[in-house]
Design a protein around this motif. Structure first.
Motif, PDB file in Angstrom:
ATOM      1  N   TRP A 171       0.828  -1.206   0.000  1.00  0.00           N
ATOM      2  CA  TRP A 171       0.000   0.000   0.000  1.00  0.00           C
ATOM      3  C   TRP A 171       0.860   1.251   0.000  1.00  0.00           C
ATOM      4  CZ3 TRP A 171      -4.439  -0.792   4.085  1.00  0.00           C
ATOM      5  CH2 TRP A 171      -5.267  -1.850   3.671  1.00  0.00           C
ATOM      6  N   GLY A 172       2.080   1.164   0.551  1.00  0.00           N
ATOM      7  CA  GLY A 172       2.945   2.334   0.594  1.00  0.00           C
ATOM      8  C   GLY A 172       4.241   2.061   1.328  1.00  0.00           C
ATOM      9  N   GLU A 173       5.162   3.000   1.196  1.00  0.00           N
ATOM     10  CA  GLU A 173       6.460   2.928   1.841  1.00  0.00           C
ATOM     11  C   GLU A 173       6.552   4.029   2.897  1.00  0.00           C
ATOM     12  OE1 GLU A 173       6.242   0.942  -1.795  1.00  0.00           O
ATOM     13  OE2 GLU A 173       6.093   3.115  -1.613  1.00  0.00           O
ATOM     14  N   VAL A 174       7.132   3.688   4.049  1.00  0.00           N
ATOM     15  CA  VAL A 174       7.289   4.656   5.130  1.00  0.00           C
ATOM     16  C   VAL A 174       8.324   5.698   4.711  1.00  0.00           C
ATOM     17  CG1 VAL A 174       8.025   4.994   7.521  1.00  0.00           C
ATOM     18  CG2 VAL A 174       6.607   3.013   6.907  1.00  0.00           C
ATOM     19  N   PHE A 182       3.859   9.454  11.709  1.00  0.00           N
ATOM     20  CA  PHE A 182       4.562   8.860  10.578  1.00  0.00           C
ATOM     21  C   PHE A 182       3.998   9.449   9.294  1.00  0.00           C
ATOM     22  CE2 PHE A 182       0.933   6.090  11.274  1.00  0.00           C
ATOM     23  CZ  PHE A 182       0.480   5.805   9.991  1.00  0.00           C
ATOM     24  N   ARG A 183       4.762   9.287   8.220  1.00  0.00           N
ATOM     25  CA  ARG A 183       4.335   9.706   6.880  1.00  0.00           C
ATOM     26  C   ARG A 183       4.654   8.550   5.946  1.00  0.00           C
ATOM     27  NH1 ARG A 183       6.895  12.688   2.709  1.00  0.00           N
ATOM     28  NH2 ARG A 183       8.752  12.790   4.022  1.00  0.00           N
ATOM     29  N   ILE A 184       3.725   8.276   5.036  1.00  0.00           N
ATOM     30  CA  ILE A 184       3.862   7.118   4.159  1.00  0.00           C
ATOM     31  C   ILE A 184       3.404   7.484   2.748  1.00  0.00           C
ATOM     32  CG2 ILE A 184       1.565   6.277   4.849  1.00  0.00           C
ATOM     33  CD1 ILE A 184       2.633   3.418   4.616  1.00  0.00           C
ATOM     34  N   SER A 185       4.089   6.925   1.739  1.00  0.00           N
ATOM     35  CA  SER A 185       3.534   7.035   0.384  1.00  0.00           C
ATOM     36  C   SER A 185       2.275   6.183   0.382  1.00  0.00           C
ATOM     37  CB  SER A 185       4.542   6.556  -0.658  1.00  0.00           C
ATOM     38  OG  SER A 185       4.791   5.170  -0.523  1.00  0.00           O
ATOM     39  N   VAL A 189      -2.594   0.499  -6.895  1.00  0.00           N
ATOM     40  CA  VAL A 189      -2.224   1.276  -8.087  1.00  0.00           C
ATOM     41  C   VAL A 189      -0.710   1.353  -8.212  1.00  0.00           C
ATOM     42  CG1 VAL A 189      -4.335   2.670  -8.039  1.00  0.00           C
ATOM     43  CG2 VAL A 189      -2.276   3.533  -6.934  1.00  0.00           C
ATOM     44  N   ASP A 190      -0.264   1.824  -9.357  1.00  0.00           N
ATOM     45  CA  ASP A 190       1.159   1.984  -9.641  1.00  0.00           C
ATOM     46  C   ASP A 190       1.793   2.958  -8.641  1.00  0.00           C
ATOM     47  OD1 ASP A 190       3.614   3.019 -10.844  1.00  0.00           O
ATOM     48  OD2 ASP A 190       2.961   2.004 -12.667  1.00  0.00           O
ATOM     49  N   PRO A 191       2.951   2.619  -8.081  1.00  0.00           N
ATOM     50  CA  PRO A 191       3.620   3.538  -7.147  1.00  0.00           C
ATOM     51  C   PRO A 191       3.923   4.916  -7.747  1.00  0.00           C
ATOM     52  CG  PRO A 191       4.600   1.368  -6.997  1.00  0.00           C
ATOM     53  CD  PRO A 191       3.634   1.329  -8.163  1.00  0.00           C
ATOM     54  N   GLU A 218      -2.321  15.633  -7.027  1.00  0.00           N
ATOM     55  CA  GLU A 218      -1.927  16.068  -8.368  1.00  0.00           C
ATOM     56  C   GLU A 218      -1.345  14.915  -9.184  1.00  0.00           C
ATOM     57  OE1 GLU A 218      -0.855  17.372  -5.491  1.00  0.00           O
ATOM     58  OE2 GLU A 218      -1.864  19.314  -5.431  1.00  0.00           O
ATOM     59  N   ARG A 219      -0.792  13.912  -8.499  1.00  0.00           N
ATOM     60  CA  ARG A 219      -0.174  12.770  -9.189  1.00  0.00           C
ATOM     61  C   ARG A 219      -1.172  11.720  -9.659  1.00  0.00           C
ATOM     62  NH1 ARG A 219       3.540  14.188  -5.251  1.00  0.00           N
ATOM     63  NH2 ARG A 219       2.787  12.809  -3.636  1.00  0.00           N
ATOM     64  N   ARG A 220      -2.416  11.836  -9.230  1.00  0.00           N
ATOM     65  CA  ARG A 220      -3.424  10.837  -9.591  1.00  0.00           C
ATOM     66  C   ARG A 220      -4.158  11.251 -10.846  1.00  0.00           C
ATOM     67  NH1 ARG A 220      -4.698   6.841  -5.815  1.00  0.00           N
ATOM     68  NH2 ARG A 220      -5.597   5.900  -7.657  1.00  0.00           N
ATOM     69  N   ALA A 221      -4.269  10.335 -11.775  1.00  0.00           N
ATOM     70  CA  ALA A 221      -4.939  10.616 -13.044  1.00  0.00           C
ATOM     71  C   ALA A 221      -6.451  10.726 -12.862  1.00  0.00           C
ATOM     72  CB  ALA A 221      -4.609   9.529 -14.060  1.00  0.00           C
ATOM     73  N   ASN A 222      -6.991   9.983 -11.928  1.00  0.00           N
ATOM     74  CA  ASN A 222      -8.439   9.928 -11.735  1.00  0.00           C
ATOM     75  C   ASN A 222      -8.847  10.850 -10.586  1.00  0.00           C
ATOM     76  OD1 ASN A 222     -11.070   9.287 -11.092  1.00  0.00           O
ATOM     77  ND2 ASN A 222     -10.801   7.100 -11.406  1.00  0.00           N
TER      78      ASN A 222
END
Length: 154
Positions: free
Chosen positions: A76-79, A88-91, A96-98, A125-129
């Motif tokens: 789901w994401g990287e720390v 904490f903060r996570i991608s 979906v594609d990283p 902003e990085r999400r197409a949808n």
């Protein structure tokens, strides 16, 4: 005569408002952080908010948040930042594609005999949808309600 190639003007980067959610839980800071991170699989609404469904599990593993179902796994994401018990903060890219990852930051602040858990989800902003952001407006409410219920003593 030397011609310099001119780059066409770039459109301004569009700014999309973050999704911001908060909840107060009646516990101490260390317990609030541990419940959200170490025991996330005990309260996360897997049936409605996961890649594989209700029979899957989710846990932080080696700097990543990973959902597992049998032999299948979805990161789901990287720390990105880890500051126990303050946050904490996570991608964020479940299913979906990283390259389309957004970011989720969760902060924990003691307030008397409670802890304020603040979640800020940015990077839309990085999400197409664009419809995806709208789903998280309500999705994070469900997630934090489940977290709050798990933090409430019986």
């Amino acid at each position: 005569m030397t011609m310099q190639s001119e780059r066409p003007p770039q459109p301004p980067a569009r700014s999309v408002a973050p999704v911001v959610r908060e909840v107060l839980v009646r516990t101490d800071l260390d317990t609030a952080f541990a419940l959200f991170t170490e025991r996330i699989g005990s309260w996360w609404p897997m049936a409605t908010h996961s890649v594989f469904g209700e029979h899957a599990t989710v846990a932080f593993e080696d700097g990543r948040l990973v959902e597992r179902a049998g032999r299948s796994a979805s990161t789901w994401g990287e720390v990105l930042d880890w500051d126990p018990p303050h946050g904490f903060r996570i991608s964020w890219h479940p299913g979906v594609d990283p390259d389309e990852a957004t970011e989720v930051e969760v902060r924990f602040a003691a307030e008397d005999d409670q802890v304020r858990v603040s979640l800020v989800h940015t990077g839309w902003e990085r999400r197409a949808n664009a419809d995806i952001r709208a789903s998280y407006e309500t999705g994070w409410v469900v997630v934090l309600e489940r977290y709050s219920a798990a933090a409430t003593p019986a």
